[in-house]
Structures are given as structure tokens and as C-alpha cells.
Scaffold this motif. Sequence first.
Motif, PDB file in Angstrom:
ATOM      1  N   THR A 223       0.819  -1.215   0.000  1.00 44.70           N
ATOM      2  CA  THR A 223       0.000   0.000   0.000  1.00 44.70           C
ATOM      3  C   THR A 223       0.852   1.263   0.000  1.00 44.70           C
ATOM      4  OG1 THR A 223      -1.715  -1.177   1.237  1.00 44.70           O
ATOM      5  CG2 THR A 223      -1.843   1.224   1.201  1.00 44.70           C
ATOM      6  N   ARG A 224       1.871   1.309   0.864  1.00 40.39           N
ATOM      7  CA  ARG A 224       2.698   2.519   0.941  1.00 40.39           C
ATOM      8  C   ARG A 224       3.434   2.754  -0.374  1.00 40.39           C
ATOM      9  NH1 ARG A 224       4.857   5.955   4.961  1.00 40.39           N
ATOM     10  NH2 ARG A 224       3.822   4.770   6.599  1.00 40.39           N
ATOM     11  N   SER A 225       3.842   1.683  -1.044  1.00 39.31           N
ATOM     12  CA  SER A 225       4.528   1.832  -2.327  1.00 39.31           C
ATOM     13  C   SER A 225       3.595   2.439  -3.371  1.00 39.31           C
ATOM     14  CB  SER A 225       5.037   0.468  -2.807  1.00 39.31           C
ATOM     15  OG  SER A 225       5.596   0.578  -4.094  1.00 39.31           O
ATOM     16  N   ARG A 226       2.352   1.975  -3.414  1.00 41.53           N
ATOM     17  CA  ARG A 226       1.387   2.544  -4.366  1.00 41.53           C
ATOM     18  C   ARG A 226       1.134   4.015  -4.063  1.00 41.53           C
ATOM     19  NH1 ARG A 226      -1.288  -2.251  -3.117  1.00 41.53           N
ATOM     20  NH2 ARG A 226      -2.913  -1.137  -1.982  1.00 41.53           N
ATOM     21  N   LEU A 227       1.045   4.333  -2.802  1.00 40.99           N
ATOM     22  CA  LEU A 227       0.822   5.721  -2.406  1.00 40.99           C
ATOM     23  C   LEU A 227       1.999   6.588  -2.820  1.00 40.99           C
ATOM     24  CD1 LEU A 227      -0.888   7.790  -0.894  1.00 40.99           C
ATOM     25  CD2 LEU A 227       0.231   7.066   1.217  1.00 40.99           C
ATOM     26  N   ARG A 228       3.202   6.077  -2.616  1.00 38.66           N
ATOM     27  CA  ARG A 228       4.419   6.836  -2.920  1.00 38.66           C
ATOM     28  C   ARG A 228       4.570   7.101  -4.409  1.00 38.66           C
ATOM     29  NH1 ARG A 228       9.667   4.555  -0.129  1.00 38.66           N
ATOM     30  NH2 ARG A 228       8.353   5.241   1.615  1.00 38.66           N
ATOM     31  N   ALA A 234      -0.159  11.857  -8.083  1.00 35.53           N
ATOM     32  CA  ALA A 234      -1.468  12.251  -8.609  1.00 35.53           C
ATOM     33  C   ALA A 234      -2.022  13.458  -7.850  1.00 35.53           C
ATOM     34  CB  ALA A 234      -2.446  11.077  -8.522  1.00 35.53           C
ATOM     35  N   LEU A 235      -1.828  13.479  -6.528  1.00 29.51           N
ATOM     36  CA  LEU A 235      -2.287  14.610  -5.733  1.00 29.51           C
ATOM     37  C   LEU A 235      -1.539  15.884  -6.116  1.00 29.51           C
ATOM     38  CD1 LEU A 235      -2.724  13.155  -2.130  1.00 29.51           C
ATOM     39  CD2 LEU A 235      -4.502  14.109  -3.604  1.00 29.51           C
ATOM     40  N   GLU A 236      -0.243  15.771  -6.323  1.00 28.43           N
ATOM     41  CA  GLU A 236       0.538  16.948  -6.679  1.00 28.43           C
ATOM     42  C   GLU A 236       0.161  17.440  -8.080  1.00 28.43           C
ATOM     43  OE1 GLU A 236       4.726  16.336  -6.019  1.00 28.43           O
ATOM     44  OE2 GLU A 236       4.456  17.037  -3.950  1.00 28.43           O
ATOM     45  N   ALA A 238      -2.831  17.185  -9.370  1.00 29.42           N
ATOM     46  CA  ALA A 238      -4.160  17.796  -9.267  1.00 29.42           C
ATOM     47  C   ALA A 238      -4.154  19.083  -8.450  1.00 29.42           C
ATOM     48  CB  ALA A 238      -5.139  16.798  -8.660  1.00 29.42           C
ATOM     49  N   LEU A 239      -3.356  19.118  -7.390  1.00 30.00           N
ATOM     50  CA  LEU A 239      -3.403  20.232  -6.444  1.00 30.00           C
ATOM     51  C   LEU A 239      -2.208  21.170  -6.528  1.00 30.00           C
ATOM     52  CD1 LEU A 239      -4.631  18.242  -3.314  1.00 30.00           C
ATOM     53  CD2 LEU A 239      -6.019  19.523  -4.959  1.00 30.00           C
ATOM     54  N   GLY A 240      -1.169  20.751  -7.234  1.00 36.11           N
ATOM     55  CA  GLY A 240       0.031  21.560  -7.328  1.00 36.11           C
ATOM     56  C   GLY A 240       1.081  21.138  -6.313  1.00 36.11           C
ATOM     57  N   LYS A 241       2.276  21.673  -6.465  1.00 38.37           N
ATOM     58  CA  LYS A 241       3.367  21.347  -5.557  1.00 38.37           C
ATOM     59  C   LYS A 241       3.055  21.842  -4.145  1.00 38.37           C
ATOM     60  CE  LYS A 241       6.231  19.460  -8.507  1.00 38.37           C
ATOM     61  NZ  LYS A 241       6.643  18.046  -8.399  1.00 38.37           N
ATOM     62  N   GLY A 242       3.690  21.205  -3.180  1.00 44.73           N
ATOM     63  CA  GLY A 242       3.496  21.615  -1.797  1.00 44.73           C
ATOM     64  C   GLY A 242       2.589  20.697  -1.011  1.00 44.73           C
ATOM     65  N   VAL A 243       2.105  19.622  -1.647  1.00 43.27           N
ATOM     66  CA  VAL A 243       1.220  18.687  -0.945  1.00 43.27           C
ATOM     67  C   VAL A 243       1.952  18.008   0.211  1.00 43.27           C
ATOM     68  CG1 VAL A 243      -0.064  16.516  -1.160  1.00 43.27           C
ATOM     69  CG2 VAL A 243      -0.309  18.290  -2.904  1.00 43.27           C
ATOM     70  N   VAL A 244       3.182  17.573  -0.038  1.00 39.22           N
ATOM     71  CA  VAL A 244       3.949  16.875   1.002  1.00 39.22           C
ATOM     72  C   VAL A 244       4.163  17.790   2.200  1.00 39.22           C
ATOM     73  CG1 VAL A 244       6.218  15.927   1.579  1.00 39.22           C
ATOM     74  CG2 VAL A 244       5.072  15.230  -0.531  1.00 39.22           C
TER      75      VAL A 244
END
Length: 351
Positions: A223-228, A234-236, A238-244
Motif C-alpha cells: 500500500t505505501r509503495s502505491r501511495l508513494r 497524482a495529488l501533486e 491535481a493540487l500543485g506542488k506543496g502537498v507533502v
Amino acid sequence: MGPHPAVAAIRLAVRRVLHDVLTEHTPQHPAEHPDERSPQRPGTPTGTQPLVLVACSGGADSMALASALAFEARKLPLRAGGITVDHGLQHGSDQRAREVADRMTALGLDPVEAVAVTVGRDGGPEAAARDARYAALDAAAERHGATAVLLGHTRDDQAETVLLGLARGSGIRSLSGMAAVSGTAGRYRRPFLELDRQTVRKACIAQELAVWDDPHNADPAYTRSRLRHEGLPALEKALGKGVVEALARTAQLSRDDADALDAWAADVETAVRDEAGRLECAKLFGLPPAVRRRVLRRAVIAEGAPAGSLFARHIEEVDRLVTGWRGQGAINLPGRVEALRQGGRLVIRQG
């Protein structure tokens, strides 16, 4: 010319943690000159310097941490060693563990140990491996008398942990991610939580450190590998840099809130009990839900329920005995604990 900026960053992060360790484990004698104090761990023989271990898998994060520890420890009154854990999940893992141990020795760490573990199946492969690893690190710290164990989790790891907690529908404590200091007596320290993975990897390249990239970290079965490799990109997108950075900031804010609520629950726990120590449902009902559920969780754990097996749904069922009483029977909980309502009191006991 100074070190590469990435190298300077990791060394500074480790230096701060080591100074914290020394401050916490140095007897404070105001009459003495600061230079004359002996940084001893309580209970250790006179003249023994505190030992700090690094948990090193051989990956970029932990190798950078090992190199920074070795560099900084030479300038401080403490000893530095390393532990690598062989999970036995891949062919040749024993040989890799020996190689990692040799690399730590070459950095000047001592003692250095490679520990083999057997990974069970409880909670899935990732959780089982983590449990086996921490058990081995705890045992090694006790065996060597270590004051602290450094872990190489980065800001990226923190962001992943927050998202995993969010996906599970966990509470605010889960969203608070990993603490900079955790474990028994603050054993585990995470110096890199404010550094990104890219900075740590750059530090390894700048120092020409040999690193091993665990294939499990790129295996979509985890799961963590898929998220990584899929979720966060995908989140970055859609939402732009700075998500982390935002997720890591969320973790700290959530941790502050969770700590405050935990303290509130601890303070009111006595006030919601009768003279016999039984929880009074009417008093519990008057508490804010977040505080009440914490009181209930504390009470269930005190009766023997394992904290790691106690989920939000368990506490919600117990909470309904207080807020949604309809004459329902006892609630069975992990650890053979049961909760039931009797005469306006909440009884939590071994079943």
C-alpha cells in the motif's frame, strides 16, 4: 569550502537531536562548570558516555543518517553505533545485512550489529515486518544499553503516513503521523522529519555513499509503495506542488490537538468516576465526544485490551452504551475485555 548544502542540512538535523539527548541525560549540577559535567545516562556506570544507535537498512535515508551520526558523534561526549535488521523476506538478505553492517563500521560506528528476525503475519506484511523490526531494535537497545535509536524517516514518509491514516478513517491521533520523539523513555528519535527525501538522497550522492534501494519500496503489492509512486504524484498533479509539506504540517497540527485532548481526558477521568471507581454514564455523557472517547479508550486499555488491536469502531460501540443506550448487551473487545452498562454505570472488565 564547506560541505554540500544537503550534507550540511542532515548534519545539522542530527546535531540538534544529539544535543537534545545529551541535555536530557546529563545530570545538572549548577555548582559545576559546564565543561566538567559528565554526560551520563541515569543508571550507567560512572564515566560511561551515552550510546546512540542508528537503525540502518542500507537505503539512502538511513545511510545518510548513519554518516551524519558518525560525523557529529566524534565531536561530542557520546558513543555512536548502528543496527541493521534482516527481515529475511528476500533472497540474499543476510548478505545484504552484513554489507550494511560493514559500511557502518567503515563510517566509524561501534558497536555495529546485524540482527535477523522472523516476520509473522499479523496485520498484513507491512505491519508484521514493522513489528518485528521494532522488537529487534528494542532488544538491541536494551542489550547495548543505548540511550537513543535514530530513525531515518523523512518529511515524505510523514506525508505518506498521514494519508494512510486518512484513508483508514482513523482519528486525529493517526493523522498526527510519526512523532519526532517516541517509544519508551523517548528512545526513538527522527531527525529528518523536516527534511525531504530528495535532500537526503543528494547528501548520499555528495558523500559517495553506497546505498541499496529496497525493491519492496517500488512493489505495487504494498500500500505505501502505491501511495508513494502513484497516489502522491497524482495529488501533486491535481493540487500543485506543496502537498507533502502541507501534509507534514497537518501532522504537527494534529499532534498538538491530540496531545491537548489526551491531557484533558487524563485530567477529567477521576471526576467521571464514583466513589468505587466506576465510570458514571451521566457524567461521561456531559463530556465533549472527543474527550469522552479518549476516557473510554484509556479505561479499556487499562483493563487489558491491546492498544494496537483497539480500533475506532470498538470505542464507538462502547460510546453508544453512554450516548445511545437502548438496553443493548455487553460489547466484546480485544484482549477478552467486555464493556456493559449496569445501573447507570459503565462496567469495563475482563470477560
